[in-house]
Design a protein around this motif. Structure first.
Motif, short mmCIF file in Angstrom:
data_model
loop_
_atom_site.label_atom_id
_atom_site.label_comp_id
_atom_site.label_asym_id
_atom_site.label_seq_id
_atom_site.Cartn_x
_atom_site.Cartn_y
_atom_site.Cartn_z
N VAL A 384 15.06 -3.87 12.86
CA VAL A 384 16.00 -3.53 11.64
C VAL A 384 16.64 -2.22 11.99
N LEU A 385 18.04 -2.46 11.76
CA LEU A 385 18.78 -1.37 12.15
C LEU A 385 19.54 -0.71 10.77
N THR A 386 19.09 0.53 10.37
CA THR A 386 19.71 0.89 9.08
C THR A 386 20.18 2.56 9.17
N THR A 387 20.58 3.09 8.34
CA THR A 387 21.30 4.47 8.52
C THR A 387 20.68 5.14 7.42
N GLY A 388 20.30 6.61 7.32
CA GLY A 388 19.55 7.36 6.64
C GLY A 388 20.48 7.80 5.35
N ILE A 389 21.77 7.51 5.53
CA ILE A 389 22.82 7.92 4.25
C ILE A 389 22.30 6.76 3.42
N GLY A 390 22.39 5.62 3.55
CA GLY A 390 22.41 4.56 2.79
C GLY A 390 21.05 4.04 2.35
N SER A 391 19.82 4.79 2.94
CA SER A 391 18.65 4.45 2.59
C SER A 391 18.27 5.20 1.58
N THR A 392 17.27 4.48 0.79
CA THR A 392 16.48 5.63 -0.32
C THR A 392 15.07 5.03 0.00
N SER A 393 14.14 5.70 -0.81
CA SER A 393 12.93 5.41 -0.56
C SER A 393 12.26 3.92 -0.57
N ALA A 394 13.16 3.25 -1.35
CA ALA A 394 12.98 1.80 -1.33
C ALA A 394 13.57 1.19 -0.10
N GLY A 395 14.65 1.74 0.28
CA GLY A 395 15.32 0.89 1.72
C GLY A 395 14.55 1.10 2.94
N LEU A 396 13.85 2.37 2.84
CA LEU A 396 12.70 2.56 4.02
C LEU A 396 11.63 1.95 4.05
N THR A 397 11.14 2.05 2.97
CA THR A 397 9.57 1.73 2.69
C THR A 397 9.54 0.45 1.69
N VAL A 398 9.35 0.55 0.56
CA VAL A 398 9.10 -0.63 -0.56
C VAL A 398 9.34 -0.09 -1.76
N THR A 399 9.79 -1.00 -2.49
CA THR A 399 10.24 -0.74 -4.05
C THR A 399 9.42 -1.95 -4.92
N ALA A 400 9.22 -1.46 -6.18
CA ALA A 400 9.18 -2.45 -7.12
C ALA A 400 10.10 -2.71 -8.07
N VAL A 401 10.68 -3.97 -8.13
CA VAL A 401 11.98 -4.42 -8.76
C VAL A 401 11.53 -5.61 -10.00
N ARG A 402 12.15 -5.35 -10.95
CA ARG A 402 12.11 -6.22 -12.04
C ARG A 402 12.72 -7.56 -11.90
N ASP A 403 12.07 -8.40 -11.97
CA ASP A 403 12.63 -10.02 -11.77
C ASP A 403 12.07 -10.87 -12.76
N GLY A 404 13.00 -11.17 -13.64
CA GLY A 404 12.87 -12.02 -14.99
C GLY A 404 11.63 -11.45 -15.53
N GLY A 405 11.93 -10.26 -15.99
CA GLY A 405 10.73 -9.57 -17.12
C GLY A 405 9.49 -9.19 -16.19
N GLU A 406 9.44 -9.71 -14.85
CA GLU A 406 8.12 -9.31 -14.26
C GLU A 406 8.47 -8.25 -12.98
N TRP A 407 7.18 -7.61 -12.50
CA TRP A 407 7.55 -6.61 -11.56
C TRP A 407 7.22 -7.27 -10.20
N ALA A 408 7.81 -7.32 -9.17
CA ALA A 408 7.68 -7.73 -7.87
C ALA A 408 7.90 -6.84 -6.82
N LEU A 409 7.32 -6.99 -5.65
CA LEU A 409 7.59 -5.93 -4.61
C LEU A 409 8.52 -6.39 -3.71
N GLU A 410 9.50 -5.58 -3.22
CA GLU A 410 10.23 -5.99 -2.22
C GLU A 410 10.27 -4.92 -0.97
N ALA A 411 10.34 -5.53 0.25
CA ALA A 411 10.10 -4.82 1.39
C ALA A 411 11.37 -4.03 1.76
N GLY A 412 11.25 -2.81 2.26
CA GLY A 412 12.15 -2.17 2.82
C GLY A 412 12.24 -2.30 4.54
#
Length: 658
Positions: A384-412
């Motif tokens: 995976v090639l990424t940059t620090g400028i466009g990466s947040t804590s979600a972009g590098l690690t993992v984030t919880a996103v709301r999908d259809g009223g429910e929470w799901a984990l999305e990998a960074g």
């Protein structure tokens, strides 16, 4: 014979043929399903075996998977009832047949997302799991009782409408007289159905999202993704970052239509089987590079030719690394060793000690840092090639996103690069609040998540290749922490930190100009092509696990002791992590040299690279300029000079020429 009887006869014949196949080819697996101590609830069926046993039946399953999946399950239940003892003992009615390993044909095995023309077909898709939803209970069917005739009937959930169970429009209870009533009431545990029946009307349910593998896409192509529906024992099989091969049927899904709103119709895949190959052993890490026997023999022959002068062979490999860049010999060697990595091991408590190495390139603009990152990402298929400028804590690690009223984990990025490498450019541009999130990922090789009520741990077993510019003009008198604005705990997690300073040099500028004007072919004579170098890295990572020797242990131990005695220069660096970094680098160098033992020369090169970091220049006498280094004219003689110097400074003269 009417159509109904003919259909029943065909179904019974098909179930009989399927039962014969299961009893012939999976007799032991059926017995294991009857074991009360086992938690198995499904039988994995290899489609290659079915093709060899009954080609016609295999073709029918591929053409009408939804219908024949039900018949396969009925055949399995029949085989289980035939074997159960005593006959009155109940069997697990939720047992399923899981299909997998489809024949190798482009129409069946896909690396790209399917389209609407594939709806209803049995296909296999390989991709990276980028999102995992919560495990829920899904009601598969519901019983209704007619208030007029008191008859009961079952309504199944409609997968196409997000498992919605529609309310019946009229009574369809079995019987001679149809009352056509429009008033019903659901039958539940309070109205007469037993708890066993209520339990069987529900199943575990989870939705994940898989994405096309970036390494298999054309340049500039945006990877697509698709939702995969997992049921029963398939839930929780795949985690974010895993490379999964899903076998299943493509279906349409849409929300109930509302007046004035555009209908939302999407494709989804109902899994019949799933195989995750991203959580394998510490071998090649699910590498996508295939190494043939002929190529392996070529590697062995290459090193036999350089047995008398092994460093000449090593430097041919080093010159093949990023050949479009002139010089930077130690940088090329260091990046190559990081890509190869050391040997992961577990201590007495079972805690895993990482074998993946990390490197940070700190340098002025125009010192080819980004070129090394891009070339490294190409060499390793899972990257995976990424940059620090466009990466947040979600972009590098993992984030919880709301999908259809429910929470799901999305990998960074770090999770998606599991068993590979994560290349992070502009590493210094990551915000301070987000730099702490990568500490656990770089050392423990995992990411602990506690977000939105989701508590879990994801694997991040990857090497980090990072690059950044210094904070202003690099001050040689100041510490690396001041020059990079990175904390000591974060810097200590990098095995190597190479500083590239573009200081003026007339001779160096002249050589670089000549290299560029002549098309970059000064150092690349005899270098390996890209494909061969890529195959070599995959081969040595997957087959060689070098072990240390007494001589190499003496070199590393003595160097570590000297650094500890002068820890006032960089106390954060001279911890036990320094010794672990030396071990990883020496193991990687042994792999690079095609050996299963770590010799003295491997330990010496690990010490030389550590000295090149400009953090601990005590053995070589002065700091080594990593930028202005070229390929040695005589590799073997150059190494002998370094070996003599290092061993003399370490007072280990008895190891010279050993």
């Amino acid at each position: 014979m009417d159509l109904t009887n003919e259909t029943e006869f065909d179904a019974a014949t098909t179930v009989g043929a399927m039962q014969l196949f299961l009893e012939t080819c999976y007799d032991n697996d059926i017995e294991r399903l009857l074991d009360v101590d086992t938690e198995l609830s499904s039988l994995a069926v290899d489609m290659h075996t079915l093709v060899e046993f009954n080609l016609g039946l295999a073709q029918a399953v591929l053409e009408q998977p939804t219908r024949y999946q039900t018949l396969f399950d009925a055949a399995l239940h029949s085989a289980l009832r035939k074997r159960v003892q005593p006959p009155t003992r109940a069997i697990n009615s939720s047992s399923k047949v899981r299909l997998g390993h489809l024949p190798a044909h482009p129409s069946l095995q896909r690396t790209k997302m399917p389209g609407s023309s594939d709806v209803g077909r049995l296909i296999s898709i390989t991709g990276t799991v980028i999102r995992t939803g919560l495990v829920k209970m899904m009601e598969t069917h519901k019983q209704y009782a007619c208030t007029k005739c008191r008859g009961t009937f079952t309504v199944n959930a409609e997968l196409e409408q997000y498992n919605h169970i529609p309310k019946p429009s009229k009574c369809v209870a079995p019987g001679e007289d149809c009352c056509n009533s429009t008033t019903f009431m659901p039958v539940d545990a309070t109205t007469g159905v037993d708890l066993q029946e209520a339990r069987l009307s529900c199943t575990d349910y989870q939705e994940i999202k898989i994405q096309e593998q970036v390494g298999k896409l054309a340049l500039g192509t945006i990877p697509r993704s698709i939702v995969v529906i997992l049921e029963g024992d398939l839930v929780d099989v795949a985690k974010s970052g895993d490379v999964a091969t899903v076998t299943g049927t493509l279906v349409w899904r849409w929300r109930p239509a509302n007046q004035g709103e555009r209908p939302d119709i999407a494709l989804a895949m109902r899994a019949a089987g799933i195989d995750t190959n991203g959580s394998g052993s510490s071998g090649s890490g699910g590498s996508l590079v295939s190494v043939t026997d002929e190529v392996r023999q070529g590697f062995g022959e290459f090193w036999r030719q350089h047995a008398a002068r092994p460093m000449d062979g090593r430097d041919i490999l080093v010159s093949s690394m990023c050949p479009q860049v002139y010089g930077l010999f130690y940088v090329k060697l260091a990046v190559l060793l990081v890509l190869i990595g050391g040997v992961a091991r577990a201590d007495v408590s079972g805690l895993r000690v990482r074998g993946e190495a990390h490197i940070l390139l700190v340098g002025d603009p125009g010192t080819a840092k980004s070129q090394f990152l891009k070339y490294a990402a190409k060499l390793v298929p899972r990257s995976v090639l990424t940059t620090g400028i466009g990466s947040t804590s979600a972009g590098l690690t993992v984030t919880a996103v709301r999908d259809g009223g429910e929470w799901a984990l999305e990998a960074g990025a770090l999770v998606l690069a599991d068993r590979g490498i994560c290349c992070i450019d502009e590493f210094g541009s990551i915000r301070d609040a987000e730099k702490g999130t990568v500490l656990e990922a770089m050392e423990q090789q995992s990411i602990s998540v506690a977000k939105a009520g989701i508590v879990c741990k994801l694997n991040a077993r990857c090497s980090v290749v990072a690059a950044m510019n210094p904070r202003g003009a690099y001050d040689r008198e100041s510490s690396l922490t001041v020059n990079t604005a990175l904390s000591s705990p974060l810097l200590s997690r990098f095995d190597l930190i190479l500083v590239l300073l573009d200081s003026p040099s007339e001779a160096w500028d002249d050589r670089v100009s000549s290299f560029l004007l002549q098309g970059g072919n000064i150092e690349t004579s005899g270098a390996w092509p890209f494909d061969r170098l890529q195959a070599y890295i995959a081969h040595v990572k997957g087959t060689l696990n070098p072990v240390s020797t007494p001589g190499s242990e003496q070199v590393l131990t003595r160097y570590y002791q000297i650094q500890r005695q002068r820890d006032s220069l960089n106390a954060a660096r001279t911890t036990i992590r320094l010794l672990e970094s030396l071990i990883r680098l020496s193991q990687a160098h042994a792999r690079l040299m095609f050996r299963d033992k770590v010799l003295v020369e491997d330990a010496v090169m690990a010490v030389v690279l550590m000295e090149t970091t400009m953090l601990s220049a005590s053995i070589l006498g002065s700091t080594t300029d990593a930028l202005h280094t070229t390929m040695p004219a005589d590799s073997q003689a150059s190494y002998k000079e370094l070996e003599t110097l290092v061993l003399n400074r370490l007072e280990l003269q008895h190891l010279i020429n050993n």
